[in-house]
Write an enzyme that holds these catalytic residues in place. Structure first.
Site, PDB file in Angstrom:
ATOM      1  CB  SER A 141      -0.858   0.012   1.267  1.00 34.25           C
ATOM      2  OG  SER A 141      -1.385   1.301   1.499  1.00 34.25           O
ATOM      3  CE1 TYR A 154      -4.147  -2.483   5.241  1.00 31.51           C
ATOM      4  CE2 TYR A 154      -3.452  -0.238   4.781  1.00 31.51           C
ATOM      5  CZ  TYR A 154      -3.947  -1.451   4.343  1.00 31.51           C
ATOM      6  OH  TYR A 154      -4.247  -1.626   3.010  1.00 31.51           O
TER       7      TYR A 154
HETATM    8  P1  NAP Z   1     -11.820  -6.038   0.375  1.00 31.64           P
HETATM    9  O1  NAP Z   1     -12.869  -5.525  -0.576  1.00 31.64           O
HETATM   10  O2  NAP Z   1     -12.143  -6.144   1.811  1.00 31.64           O
HETATM   11  O3  NAP Z   1     -11.299  -7.451  -0.167  1.00 31.64           O
HETATM   12  C1  NAP Z   1     -10.404  -8.242   0.580  1.00 31.64           C
HETATM   13  C2  NAP Z   1     -10.896  -9.674   0.520  1.00 31.64           C
HETATM   14  O4  NAP Z   1      -9.967 -10.499   1.254  1.00 31.64           O
HETATM   15  C3  NAP Z   1     -12.265  -9.852   1.160  1.00 31.64           C
HETATM   16  O5  NAP Z   1     -13.115 -10.611   0.318  1.00 31.64           O
HETATM   17  C4  NAP Z   1     -11.932 -10.609   2.435  1.00 31.64           C
HETATM   18  O6  NAP Z   1     -12.979 -11.451   2.877  1.00 31.64           O
HETATM   19  C5  NAP Z   1     -10.743 -11.427   1.990  1.00 31.64           C
HETATM   20  N1  NAP Z   1     -10.008 -11.942   3.143  1.00 31.64           N
HETATM   21  C6  NAP Z   1      -9.811 -11.342   4.350  1.00 31.64           C
HETATM   22  N2  NAP Z   1      -9.140 -12.157   5.177  1.00 31.64           N
HETATM   23  C7  NAP Z   1      -8.892 -13.295   4.466  1.00 31.64           C
HETATM   24  C8  NAP Z   1      -8.252 -14.515   4.790  1.00 31.64           C
HETATM   25  N3  NAP Z   1      -7.728 -14.721   6.014  1.00 31.64           N
HETATM   26  N4  NAP Z   1      -8.174 -15.492   3.855  1.00 31.64           N
HETATM   27  C9  NAP Z   1      -8.721 -15.301   2.614  1.00 31.64           C
HETATM   28  N5  NAP Z   1      -9.372 -14.164   2.268  1.00 31.64           N
HETATM   29  C10 NAP Z   1      -9.455 -13.173   3.180  1.00 31.64           C
HETATM   30  O7  NAP Z   1     -10.507  -5.135   0.280  1.00 31.64           O
HETATM   31  P2  NAP Z   1      -9.772  -4.361  -0.924  1.00 31.64           P
HETATM   32  O8  NAP Z   1      -9.916  -2.908  -0.661  1.00 31.64           O
HETATM   33  O9  NAP Z   1     -10.129  -4.937  -2.225  1.00 31.64           O
HETATM   34  O10 NAP Z   1      -8.270  -4.709  -0.538  1.00 31.64           O
HETATM   35  C11 NAP Z   1      -7.537  -5.749  -1.150  1.00 31.64           C
HETATM   36  C12 NAP Z   1      -6.085  -5.595  -0.761  1.00 31.64           C
HETATM   37  O11 NAP Z   1      -5.630  -4.311  -1.197  1.00 31.64           O
HETATM   38  C13 NAP Z   1      -5.813  -5.651   0.737  1.00 31.64           C
HETATM   39  O12 NAP Z   1      -4.588  -6.334   0.961  1.00 31.64           O
HETATM   40  C14 NAP Z   1      -5.672  -4.197   1.134  1.00 31.64           C
HETATM   41  O13 NAP Z   1      -4.866  -4.022   2.266  1.00 31.64           O
HETATM   42  C15 NAP Z   1      -5.006  -3.639  -0.111  1.00 31.64           C
HETATM   43  N6  NAP Z   1      -5.165  -2.203  -0.280  1.00 31.64           N
HETATM   44  C16 NAP Z   1      -6.402  -1.650  -0.357  1.00 31.64           C
HETATM   45  C17 NAP Z   1      -6.510  -0.290  -0.510  1.00 31.64           C
HETATM   46  C18 NAP Z   1      -7.836   0.395  -0.586  1.00 31.64           C
HETATM   47  O14 NAP Z   1      -7.872   1.631  -0.466  1.00 31.64           O
HETATM   48  N7  NAP Z   1      -8.931  -0.312  -0.783  1.00 31.64           N
HETATM   49  C19 NAP Z   1      -5.365   0.519  -0.602  1.00 31.64           C
HETATM   50  C20 NAP Z   1      -4.122  -0.085  -0.527  1.00 31.64           C
HETATM   51  C21 NAP Z   1      -4.025  -1.460  -0.385  1.00 31.64           C
HETATM   52  P3  NAP Z   1     -14.008 -10.858   3.998  1.00 31.64           P
HETATM   53  O15 NAP Z   1     -14.648  -9.661   3.388  1.00 31.64           O
HETATM   54  O16 NAP Z   1     -14.953 -12.002   4.212  1.00 31.64           O
HETATM   55  O17 NAP Z   1     -13.144 -10.516   5.190  1.00 31.64           O
END
Ligand code: NAP
Length: 257
Positions: A141, A154
């Site tokens: 990130s 985080y």
């Molecule tokens: P998201 O919509 O919450 O998607 C993440 C997915 O990972 C969810 O479906 C979640 O399931 C699943 N997950 C969580 N714990 C898990 C586990 N132990 N085993 C398998 N699956 C699991 O989040 P996103 O925003 O797309 O983020 C995806 C990645 O990008 C993350 O690593 C996040 O830190 C990174 N990121 C996001 C942003 C942002 O602004 N969105 C910015 C920088 C980096 P549940 O919903 O059931 O928990």
């Protein structure tokens, strides 16, 4: 078709960036192994891919559990016989300054965001080493580079993922395996929507002030990050090794006056 004949495993692809990447990768010819801890969401991604004419299979696993991850990799290999790309995308948010955090909260963020990258790598890399090819994409990130209020746990995990990516690249370059990291800024996904609801009394005004951090004044979309992931997954990025790729609307390197 940038990913024709490739099999791609994306963790956490039942939602947000992972789902968007799964849909794009399938459109580009990949066979997608959709992992998510939530079977309903994971199967939804698979259904969407198949409806669009693509190929995908759902494999349930908790990325923090070694047996679960080993079985996921075995099922993926049974299904498609190969894993060309591993996208370690699953992650959770962690809100709070150090003095506000309970040790258990700290440990949970470390567990999902770091151990949850280590374990899929541990079980997929021997297969890639044997084939002497592969691309690993680790989700960091832009917070690995900048300080942000009340995001200590985080930020620590995403910094660790970036450092891990660089060291992994040194270890696996000899096997023709590339390892790169994605550094998104704020992307409007369920993850951010939940963070806004949980962290602010007035989520709408918080959203407006977060938008101002981007030079363009808007948050990113999951599709923006999916395009960057596609670049790292495909041969288009064949000279990128151990690199951070920023998709952040200028947050890290720009500054609004
Ligand atoms: P998201 O919509 O919450 O998607 C993440 C997915 O990972 C969810 O479906 C979640 O399931 C699943 N997950 C969580 N714990 C898990 C586990 N132990 N085993 C398998 N699956 C699991 O989040 P996103 O925003 O797309 O983020 C995806 C990645 O990008 C993350 O690593 C996040 O830190 C990174 N990121 C996001 C942003 C942002 O602004 N969105 C910015 C920088 C980096 P549940 O919903 O059931 O928990």
């Amino acid at each position: 078709m940038k990913l024709a004949d490739k099999a791609v495993l994306i963790t956490g692809s039942g939602s947000g960036i992972g789902r968007s990447s799964a849909l794009l990768f399938a459109k580009e010819g990949a066979k997608v192994i959709v992992n998510d801890i939530d079977p309903g969401n994971g199967q939804q991604t698979v259904d969407d891919i198949r409806r669009a004419g693509g190929e995908a299979v759902y494999v349930q696993a908790d990325v923090t559990d070694p047996e679960s991850v080993e079985s996921m990799v075995r099922q993926a290999l049974n299904e498609y016989g190969q894993i060309d790309v591993l996208f370690n995308n699953a992650g959770i948010s962690g809100v709070g300054a150090i003095h506000e955090l309970e040790p258990e909260q700290w440990d949970q963020v470390m567990k999902v965001n770091i151990r949850g990258v280590f374990l899929p790598c541990k079980y997929v890399l021997p297969h890639m080493m044997e084939r002497r090819k592969g691309s690993v994409i680790n989700m960091s990130s832009c917070i690995a580079e900048i300080g942000l209020a009340r995001r200590a746990s985080y930020a620590a995990t995403k910094g660790a993922v970036l450092a891990l990516t660089k060291s992994m690249q040194v270890d696996y370059a000899a096997y023709n395996i590339r390892v790169n990291a994605l550094l998104p800024g704020t992307i409007l996904t369920p993850f951010v929507e939940e963070y806004l609801q949980k962290s602010y009394d007035d989520p709408e005004s918080a959203l407006q002030s977060i938008k101002k951090r981007q030079l363009g004044g808007e948050l990113g979309r999951p599709e923006d990050v999916a395009q960057a992931a596609l670049f790292l997954a495909s041969e288009d990025s064949k000279f990128m090794m151990g690199s951070p790729l920023y998709i952040d609307g200028g947050v890290v390197f720009g500054k609004n006056a």
